[in-house]
Design an enzyme around this catalytic site. Structure first.
Site, PDB file in Angstrom:
ATOM      1  N   ASP A   1       0.453  -1.183   0.143  1.00  0.00           N
ATOM      2  CA  ASP A   1       0.386   0.199   0.164  1.00  0.00           C
ATOM      3  C   ASP A   1       0.770   1.142  -0.014  1.00  0.00           C
ATOM      4  O   ASP A   1       2.224   0.598   0.267  1.00  0.00           O
ATOM      5  CB  ASP A   1      -0.914  -0.355   1.365  1.00  0.00           C
ATOM      6  CG  ASP A   1      -1.532   1.130   1.636  1.00  0.00           C
ATOM      7  OD1 ASP A   1      -2.028   1.061   0.200  1.00  0.00           O
ATOM      8  OD2 ASP A   1      -1.850   2.077   2.589  1.00  0.00           O
ATOM      9  N   SER A   2       0.541   2.821  -0.524  1.00  0.00           N
ATOM     10  CA  SER A   2       0.867   3.943  -0.287  1.00  0.00           C
ATOM     11  C   SER A   2       1.716   3.777   0.903  1.00  0.00           C
ATOM     12  O   SER A   2       1.740   4.748   1.186  1.00  0.00           O
ATOM     13  CB  SER A   2       0.161   4.588  -1.189  1.00  0.00           C
ATOM     14  OG  SER A   2      -0.489   5.187   0.182  1.00  0.00           O
TER      15      SER A   2
ATOM     16  N   CYS B   1      -4.438  -1.109  -1.696  1.00  0.00           N
ATOM     17  CA  CYS B   1      -4.380   0.784  -2.221  1.00  0.00           C
ATOM     18  C   CYS B   1      -5.615   0.718  -3.580  1.00  0.00           C
ATOM     19  O   CYS B   1      -4.839  -0.189  -4.606  1.00  0.00           O
ATOM     20  CB  CYS B   1      -3.183   0.720  -2.292  1.00  0.00           C
ATOM     21  SG  CYS B   1      -3.246   2.521  -2.985  1.00  0.00           S
TER      22      CYS B   1
ATOM     23  N   CYS C   1     -10.439   3.800   0.066  1.00  0.00           N
ATOM     24  CA  CYS C   1      -9.523   3.592   0.386  1.00  0.00           C
ATOM     25  C   CYS C   1      -9.124   2.637   1.554  1.00  0.00           C
ATOM     26  O   CYS C   1     -10.537   3.620   2.493  1.00  0.00           O
ATOM     27  CB  CYS C   1      -8.856   5.665   0.366  1.00  0.00           C
ATOM     28  SG  CYS C   1      -7.774   5.783   0.594  1.00  0.00           S
TER      29      CYS C   1
ATOM     30  N   HIS D   1      -6.856   3.517   3.733  1.00  0.00           N
ATOM     31  CA  HIS D   1      -6.571   3.965   4.486  1.00  0.00           C
ATOM     32  C   HIS D   1      -8.177   4.240   5.264  1.00  0.00           C
ATOM     33  O   HIS D   1      -8.218   3.766   6.737  1.00  0.00           O
ATOM     34  CB  HIS D   1      -5.998   5.345   4.688  1.00  0.00           C
ATOM     35  CG  HIS D   1      -5.069   4.551   4.576  1.00  0.00           C
ATOM     36  ND1 HIS D   1      -3.942   4.844   2.596  1.00  0.00           N
ATOM     37  CD2 HIS D   1      -3.442   5.620   5.691  1.00  0.00           C
ATOM     38  CE1 HIS D   1      -2.436   4.601   3.332  1.00  0.00           C
ATOM     39  NE2 HIS D   1      -2.262   5.425   4.579  1.00  0.00           N
TER      40      HIS D   1
HETATM   41  N1  DGL Z   1      -4.399   3.679   0.284  1.00  0.00           N
HETATM   42  C1  DGL Z   1      -4.859   4.289  -0.650  1.00  0.00           C
HETATM   43  C2  DGL Z   1      -6.068   4.067  -1.268  1.00  0.00           C
HETATM   44  O1  DGL Z   1      -6.467   2.669  -1.069  1.00  0.00           O
HETATM   45  C3  DGL Z   1      -4.664   5.267  -1.322  1.00  0.00           C
HETATM   46  C4  DGL Z   1      -3.981   6.726  -0.426  1.00  0.00           C
HETATM   47  C5  DGL Z   1      -2.813   7.639  -0.841  1.00  0.00           C
HETATM   48  O2  DGL Z   1      -2.916   8.350  -1.760  1.00  0.00           O
HETATM   49  O3  DGL Z   1      -1.878   7.384  -0.841  1.00  0.00           O
HETATM   50  O4  DGL Z   1      -6.290   4.417  -2.045  1.00  0.00           O
END
Ligand code: DGL
Length: 263
Positions: A10-11, A73, A183, A185
């Protein structure tokens, strides 16, 4: 490093919301997670950059024994999974905003999709909406502050509550009765989101469906691990190691993991 692991990337820390589902469903698997916090956020980046970065991280995971990779992600899935699948021979499991179940559950005919700019801009997202939510009003909302809050470990308190209330109030004012956390997060802010939305609003995220999909693919491909009491979880970060060590007990209570810097 461990052989025959499930690679997860993930990011940043968001994908840990997916890792905890995978760990619960597939306890015999070794897991190797990379939090690309040094490159976070992916949301505003170009697809080319995301493809290049996720290929680099996938090379690392494969080099260290990944037999399958989960792109935990939504942004990276939408931007890069086609390219990753075309490049590497192993299975890639991605995640996309849960537009389909949301469209099936709405009673008001309006759903709210919270996701990053990259996810919402992708052709893949537009196809998702036209295939599964054509008769439904889809209100989209990028929430970059949510990613910043989770990366900083701020999961409650006045700052997080104000950011959540701002976005949720406006989606409710538009008539949305189902909210999609598009997302990885955002599930860490789910208690706040549910509190702001109230009990008549359904909130959907994709961590659990992703882990079930992964299990199905491992079974079909004959990659599932047998009983293994010694399975390990390795978590690496491209960002601040001390910060990750501090936050991990809050993000994944009770998780036993080896945590190190990505190199
Ligand atoms: N966790 C990421 C997602 O599911 C994105 C967060 C980011 O912008 O890096 O899209």
């Amino acid at each position: 490093m461990q052989q025959h692991s499930i690679g997860i990337l993930d990011s940043g820390l968001g994908g840990l919301s997916v890792l905890r589902e995978i760990r619960a469903l597939l306890p015999n698997e070794n897991l190797h997670y990379i939090a690309d916090s040094a490159w976070c956020p992916y949301g505003p980046r170009s697809f080319e950059e995301i493809i290049q970065r996720t290929s680099f991280l996938s090379d690392h995971l494969i080099h260290h024994g990944a037999k399958a990779i989960v792109i935990a992600c939504n942004s990276a899935t939408i931007a890069a999974i086609g390219s990753l699948r075309a490049t590497y021979p192993l299975p890639f499991v991605g995640m996309e905003p849960a537009v389909k179940p949301a469209a099936a559950h709405t009673k008001t005919g309006t759903i709210g999709v919270l996701a990053t700019e990259a996810s919402l801009a992708g052709e893949k997202f537009h196809r998702l909406v036209s295939s599964h939510a054509s008769g439904v009003r889809v209100i989209t909302r990028p929430c970059p502050e949510f990613v910043e809050l989770v990366e900083a470990g701020i999961l409650d308190g006045p700052k997080a509550q104000a950011a959540v209330k701002f976005h949720i109030d406006s989606l409710l004012a538009e008539g949305a009765d189902v909210l999609v956390l598009g997302c990885s997060h955002y599930p860490f802010l789910r208690p706040l989101i549910e509190r702001a939305a109230g009990e008549n609003i359904e909130v959907i995220d994709t961590g659990s469906p992703v882990s079930k999909r992964l299990k199905g693919i491992l079974e079909t491909e004959n990659l599932i691990s047998a009983e293994n009491a010694d399975s390990k979880v390795i978590i690496q970060t491209t960002g601040d190691l001390a910060h990750l060590k501090n936050l991990l007990p809050t993000l994944c209570p009770g998780l036993d993991a080896e945590v190190s810097a990505f190199e």
